[in-house]
Every structure is written in structure tokens, then in C-alpha cells.
Enzyme design. Structure first.
Site, PDB file in Angstrom:
ATOM      1  N   HIS A  48       0.854  -1.191   0.000  1.00  9.23           N
ATOM      2  CA  HIS A  48       0.000   0.000   0.000  1.00  9.23           C
ATOM      3  C   HIS A  48       0.893   1.244   0.000  1.00  9.23           C
ATOM      4  O   HIS A  48       1.856   1.304   0.773  1.00  9.23           O
ATOM      5  CB  HIS A  48      -0.905  -0.020   1.234  1.00  9.23           C
ATOM      6  CG  HIS A  48      -1.839   1.137   1.286  1.00  9.23           C
ATOM      7  ND1 HIS A  48      -2.928   1.248   0.445  1.00  9.23           N
ATOM      8  CD2 HIS A  48      -1.819   2.268   2.039  1.00  9.23           C
ATOM      9  CE1 HIS A  48      -3.551   2.389   0.693  1.00  9.23           C
ATOM     10  NE2 HIS A  48      -2.902   3.026   1.652  1.00  9.23           N
ATOM     11  N   GLU A 106      -9.237  -9.037   7.171  1.00  7.12           N
ATOM     12  CA  GLU A 106     -10.539  -8.700   6.570  1.00  7.12           C
ATOM     13  C   GLU A 106     -10.760  -7.212   6.371  1.00  7.12           C
ATOM     14  O   GLU A 106     -11.654  -6.812   5.626  1.00  7.12           O
ATOM     15  CB  GLU A 106     -11.663  -9.297   7.411  1.00  7.12           C
ATOM     16  CG  GLU A 106     -11.818 -10.765   7.119  1.00  7.12           C
ATOM     17  CD  GLU A 106     -13.253 -11.225   7.229  1.00  7.12           C
ATOM     18  OE1 GLU A 106     -14.128 -10.692   6.520  1.00  7.12           O
ATOM     19  OE2 GLU A 106     -13.490 -12.133   8.047  1.00  7.12           O
TER      20      GLU A 106
HETATM   21  C1  GRF Z   1       1.214   0.703  -6.133  1.00  9.54           C
HETATM   22  O1  GRF Z   1       1.347   2.049  -5.775  1.00  9.54           O
HETATM   23  C2  GRF Z   1       0.745  -0.126  -4.974  1.00  9.54           C
HETATM   24  O2  GRF Z   1       1.232   0.324  -3.742  1.00  9.54           O
HETATM   25  C3  GRF Z   1      -0.749   0.048  -5.025  1.00  9.54           C
HETATM   26  O3  GRF Z   1      -1.043   0.057  -6.403  1.00  9.54           O
HETATM   27  C4  GRF Z   1       0.101   0.491  -7.143  1.00  9.54           C
HETATM   28  C5  GRF Z   1       0.411  -0.592  -8.127  1.00  9.54           C
HETATM   29  O4  GRF Z   1       1.468  -0.227  -8.964  1.00  9.54           O
HETATM   30  N1  GRF Z   1      -1.435  -0.968  -4.264  1.00  9.54           N
HETATM   31  P1  GRF Z   1       2.087  -1.338  -9.909  1.00  9.54           P
HETATM   32  O5  GRF Z   1       0.937  -1.966 -10.681  1.00  9.54           O
HETATM   33  O6  GRF Z   1       2.812  -2.330  -9.059  1.00  9.54           O
HETATM   34  O7  GRF Z   1       3.030  -0.609 -10.823  1.00  9.54           O
END
Ligand code: GRF
Length: 208
Positions: free
Chosen positions: A117, A150
Site C-alpha cells: 500500500h 478482513e
Molecule cells: C502501487 O502504488 C501499490 O502500492 C498500489 O497500487 C500500485 C500498483 O502499482 N497498491 P504497480 O501496478 O505495481 O506498478
């Protein structure tokens, strides 16, 4: 690591919905021997995801479970669960998977699913985390790799990395700076899991 001792490689599978740059970081770390794992599959809900090209280039099997093709969320989740079971993975890595997983999936793979995240959780969970950070006015932002429970972005924290928020930043400048750290944090967390170095007690993850 002693070359005489055979390393037991874990089976990992990745769920991704889009560009897949974090997926690529994991593929690369496996290729250079940093992560003792084999990537056994990409599962995606998006037939247009660039992550699919990355998987094909690396010889990783792809399963598309397209949300729009199912009559309900429950039917989609059932198909997704079947695709995930089919991977027979030790670990599932959510690398830009843009849907909330239902409780059947979360329970079945509890303790062996991680998500990346783009915020320093528990701040700024959910969508547009980088925009939330800028609007809130924080001076430090970053990324978090956590086990999936969850809630939305609420599971036990495995790895975090931080970056400064600079005065002229817009959302995409901050996202780019955070992404560089994501590409370090996610492979590290996957490596720690695969080396069986994560000890989880309640919310706390100790690294052995
Ligand atoms: C990233 O910023 C990740 O943290 C979030 O979605 C984005 C995905 O980027 N969950 P990628 O597809 O890995 O380039």
C-alpha cells in the site's frame, strides 16, 4: 548463504490489476536469487493489465478472472478462489490488486497473503493514498507491506519505507518517489516470508 545447503524455494503467486511494476520487482529479485522462490502464477481481474505482458515475458502462467464476466461478486470470488487454489502457492502477493477480497479468500489464505500500500499505514488506507497524504499536509509519506486481514489495509505490518513530502509535490510526483521505495519494500517482505523469518503475534510481526 552457504552454497552447500540447498535452499527450499517457496511457491508464490501474484494478484495484480494493472501496470505491475511491483510484480516486476519481485520477478527481478527472484531472477537474481534474492528471493528463494518460484513464481507459479499471475492472477488478474483485468484482461488489459500490463502485468500480463510482464508475466508472459518471464514465463509465468497467467489466469484472468474478469470481474465483468460474472453475474455477482460472490460468483467472481468463487472463481477467484478456484484460480488461487489452483496455484498451490505458499504465498499470495497482492501487487496493485485493486479489489477488496471477500472473507472466504482472506480466511483460506490467512497469514500467507501480503499487500503493498502506498502510504505509511495506518494513515491513508484505501484509494488515492498519495493524494490523501498531500491533502492532509504530512511531511513524511511512504509505503507499507502488510499481511492481509478482513479490513481495508489493516493487517499486521511487515515492512515500511518512508520518503519526504516536498513543498512542490503533486500527487504523481509523490507517487513516483514512493514507488521507488515500494520496489525495495515488497521484494524484501516476500524474501523474509520465503526465508521463514516472519513471526506474527497478534498485530506484531517480528523479523528473525
Ligand atoms: C502501487 O502504488 C501499490 O502500492 C498500489 O497500487 C500500485 C500498483 O502499482 N497498491 P504497480 O501496478 O505495481 O506498478
Amino acid at each position: 548463504m552457504d552454497p552447500e545447503i540447498p535452499v527450499c524455494r517457496k511457491r508464490i503467486a501474484v494478484l495484480a490489476s494493472g501496470r505491475g511494476s511491483n510484480f516486476q520487482a519481485v520477478i527481478d529479485a527472484i531472477a537474481v536469487g534474492d528471493i528463494p522462490a518460484v513464481c507459479v502464477g499471475l492472477v488478474t481481474d483485468n484482461p488489459g493489465a500490463y502485468a500480463i505482458e510482464r508475466a508472459r515475458a518471464a514465463g509465468i502462467p497467467v489466469t484472468v478472472v474478469e470481474y465483468a464476466r460474472f453475474p455477482s461478486k460472490a460468483a467472481y470470488e468463487e472463481a477467484l478462489l478456484a484460480a488461487m487454489r489452483n496455484c498451490r502457492a505458499d504465498l499470495f502477493v497482492l501487487a496493485g490488486y485493486m479489489r477488496i477480497l471477500g472473507s472466504a479468500i482472506v480466511h483460506e489464505f490467512s497469514g500467507r497473503m501480503m499487500n503493498i500500500h502506498p502510504a505509511l499505514l495506518p494513515a491513508f488506507a484505501g484509494l488515492h493514498a498519495q493524494r490523501q497524504a498531500i491533502e492532509y499536509g504530512v511531511k513524511v509519506a511512504g509505503c507499507t507491506v502488510h499481511l492481509v486481514d478482513e479490513g481495508m489495509d489493516t493487517g499486521p505490518i511487515v515492512v515500511q519505507r518512508c520518503v519526504p513530502v516536498l513543498p512542490g509535490d503533486d500527487e504523481s510526483m509523490l507517487a513516483d518517489r514512493i514507488l521507488i521505495e515500494e520496489h525495495e519494500a515488497l521484494p524484501l517482505a516476500v524474501k523474509l516470508f520465503c526465508e521463514e523469518r516472519l513471526e506474527v503475534t497478534g498485530r506484531r510481526v517480528r523479523i528473525r
